[in-house]
Write a protein that holds these residues in place. Structure first.
Motif, short mmCIF file in Angstrom:
data_model
loop_
_atom_site.label_atom_id
_atom_site.label_comp_id
_atom_site.label_asym_id
_atom_site.label_seq_id
_atom_site.Cartn_x
_atom_site.Cartn_y
_atom_site.Cartn_z
N ASP A 34 81.96 -10.90 63.48
CA ASP A 34 81.49 -9.53 63.24
C ASP A 34 82.38 -8.63 64.10
O ASP A 34 82.21 -8.52 65.30
N THR A 35 83.38 -7.99 63.48
CA THR A 35 84.36 -7.25 64.29
C THR A 35 83.77 -5.95 64.84
O THR A 35 84.22 -5.47 65.88
N GLY A 36 82.75 -5.40 64.16
CA GLY A 36 82.09 -4.21 64.70
C GLY A 36 81.48 -4.53 66.07
O GLY A 36 81.44 -3.67 66.96
N TYR A 39 83.85 -3.86 68.95
CA TYR A 39 83.89 -2.45 69.37
C TYR A 39 82.61 -2.10 70.12
O TYR A 39 82.63 -1.33 71.09
N ARG A 40 81.50 -2.68 69.68
CA ARG A 40 80.22 -2.43 70.35
C ARG A 40 80.23 -3.02 71.78
O ARG A 40 79.66 -2.46 72.69
N ARG A 41 80.85 -4.18 71.95
CA ARG A 41 80.91 -4.78 73.28
C ARG A 41 81.68 -3.89 74.25
O ARG A 41 81.26 -3.68 75.39
N ALA A 88 80.55 3.13 70.06
CA ALA A 88 81.55 2.23 69.43
C ALA A 88 82.43 3.02 68.47
O ALA A 88 83.64 2.84 68.41
N SER A 89 81.81 3.93 67.73
CA SER A 89 82.61 4.66 66.75
C SER A 89 83.55 5.64 67.46
O SER A 89 84.59 6.00 66.92
N ILE A 90 83.21 6.02 68.69
CA ILE A 90 84.13 6.89 69.46
C ILE A 90 85.28 6.07 70.07
O ILE A 90 86.45 6.42 69.91
N ILE A 97 92.73 0.74 72.05
CA ILE A 97 91.57 -0.16 71.92
C ILE A 97 91.73 -1.00 70.65
O ILE A 97 91.51 -2.22 70.65
N ARG A 98 92.18 -0.36 69.58
CA ARG A 98 92.37 -1.10 68.32
C ARG A 98 93.43 -2.17 68.51
O ARG A 98 93.34 -3.27 67.95
N GLN A 99 94.45 -1.87 69.32
CA GLN A 99 95.53 -2.85 69.54
C GLN A 99 95.01 -4.06 70.32
O GLN A 99 95.32 -5.20 69.98
N GLY A 120 84.30 -5.98 58.75
CA GLY A 120 84.63 -4.78 59.53
C GLY A 120 84.99 -3.62 58.64
O GLY A 120 84.33 -3.36 57.62
N ARG A 121 86.04 -2.90 59.03
CA ARG A 121 86.46 -1.73 58.27
C ARG A 121 87.90 -1.84 57.78
O ARG A 121 88.26 -1.27 56.77
N ASP A 122 88.71 -2.55 58.56
CA ASP A 122 90.15 -2.58 58.28
C ASP A 122 90.67 -4.01 58.19
O ASP A 122 91.84 -4.27 58.45
N VAL A 177 87.58 9.59 58.79
CA VAL A 177 88.76 10.32 59.25
C VAL A 177 89.75 9.34 59.87
O VAL A 177 90.92 9.30 59.54
N ARG A 178 89.23 8.49 60.75
CA ARG A 178 90.12 7.57 61.46
C ARG A 178 90.68 6.49 60.53
O ARG A 178 91.83 6.10 60.64
N LEU A 179 89.84 6.02 59.64
CA LEU A 179 90.22 4.84 58.86
C LEU A 179 90.69 5.18 57.46
O LEU A 179 90.77 4.30 56.62
O1 DC Z 1 79.91 -2.13 61.72
P1 DC Z 1 79.39 -1.58 63.04
O2 DC Z 1 78.40 -0.48 62.86
O3 DC Z 1 78.88 -2.65 63.95
O4 DC Z 1 80.70 -0.95 63.77
C1 DC Z 1 80.62 -0.20 64.96
C2 DC Z 1 81.75 0.83 64.98
O5 DC Z 1 83.00 0.17 65.14
C3 DC Z 1 81.86 1.66 63.69
O6 DC Z 1 81.59 3.02 63.96
C4 DC Z 1 83.27 1.53 63.23
C5 DC Z 1 83.97 0.69 64.24
N1 DC Z 1 84.71 -0.43 63.61
C6 DC Z 1 86.03 -0.25 63.36
O7 DC Z 1 86.57 0.84 63.60
N2 DC Z 1 86.77 -1.28 62.84
C7 DC Z 1 86.19 -2.47 62.56
N3 DC Z 1 86.92 -3.47 62.06
C8 DC Z 1 84.81 -2.65 62.79
C9 DC Z 1 84.09 -1.60 63.32
#
Ligand code: DC
Length: 215
Positions: A34-36, A39-41, A88-90, A97-99, A120-122, A177-179
């Motif tokens: 769970d990649t989200g 970011y939450r951690r 996490a979304s910030i 951080i993404r790197q 995840g998202r990406d 916006v970011r993604l």
């Molecule tokens: O899916 P989630 O709600 O647990 O994700 C938490 C935040 O992390 C969400 O606002 C977007 C970000 N995220 C991301 O940018 N890329 C990912 N692969 C997973 C989550």
């Protein structure tokens, strides 16, 4: 040794991608990430260290020393709360951080034994562009807010539907916006709109995609 079979599952918050990813991994005996939660951690660690998530430099410094903690088991309820989700979304907007998380996620997929499911998202565009199966799971904002609202209620937490919807819209906006270059629903055309589907049907549809794409 065979290359592991990688399934990438992307989609917006509360679309049902997490439950689907977990269930697919269990069914196929693949590893699951769970990649989200990564970011939450980092977000939780930041908050616990008294750092403001929008203080980019301090967040990067804290995350650089945090590497080994990423793989540890966490109290899920601490990670799942909405304050941590927002933080996490910030922090997810910070390229450094993404790197840091990029390497962790790629290694997870590469080093899995039989296969891996990452949600995840990406994932399909940035982390595992060569994934064997790419799914995009979505649902209308209203449906996603409705599900999140029910989930909060079932955990005994107090929030109005309107407040959940407003927060969902705010989070979507920040994520989009970011993604915008990374979240691509048309990647491979394996999009499942879960607005009017139950979890079993979503699972079956995903499994069908898997069967027609497996080597
Ligand atoms: O899916 P989630 O709600 O647990 O994700 C938490 C935040 O992390 C969400 O606002 C977007 C970000 N995220 C991301 O940018 N890329 C990912 N692969 C997973 C989550």
């Amino acid at each position: 040794m065979n290359k592991p079979f990688v399934i990438a599952i992307d989609g917006p918050a509360a679309s049902g991608k997490g439950s689907l990813a977990k269930r697919l991994a269990k069914e196929l005996e693949f590893d699951f990430l769970d990649t989200g939660a990564l970011y939450r951690r980092i977000a939780l660690h930041t908050l616990e260290s008294g750092i403001d998530p929008s203080n980019t430099e301090a967040v990067i410094e804290a995350a650089q020393n945090f590497g080994d903690e990423l793989a540890k088991d966490y109290d899920d309820s601490a990670l799942r709360n909405d304050g941590v989700g927002n933080a996490a979304s910030i922090v997810a907007q910070i390229p450094e951080i993404r790197q840091i998380l990029f390497n962790f996620q790629q290694n997870f997929a590469k080093n899995s034994e039989k296969g891996a499911v990452l949600d995840g998202r990406d994932i399909a565009t940035v982390i595992c562009p060569d994934a064997d199966l790419k799914l995009f799971i979505t649902a209308s904002t209203e449906k996603r807010a409705e599900r999140r609202h029910k989930e909060l209620q079932s955990r005994g937490l107090d929030a109005t539907y309107e407040a959940v919807l407003a927060e969902m819209q705010e989070r979507d906006e920040r994520d989009n916006v970011r993604l915008k270059d990374h979240m691509d629903p048309n990647v491979d055309n394996h999009t499942i709109d879960t607005s009017e589907m139950n979890p079993d049907d979503v699972f079956q549809r995903a499994l069908d995609f898997y069967k027609s794409s497996s080597r």
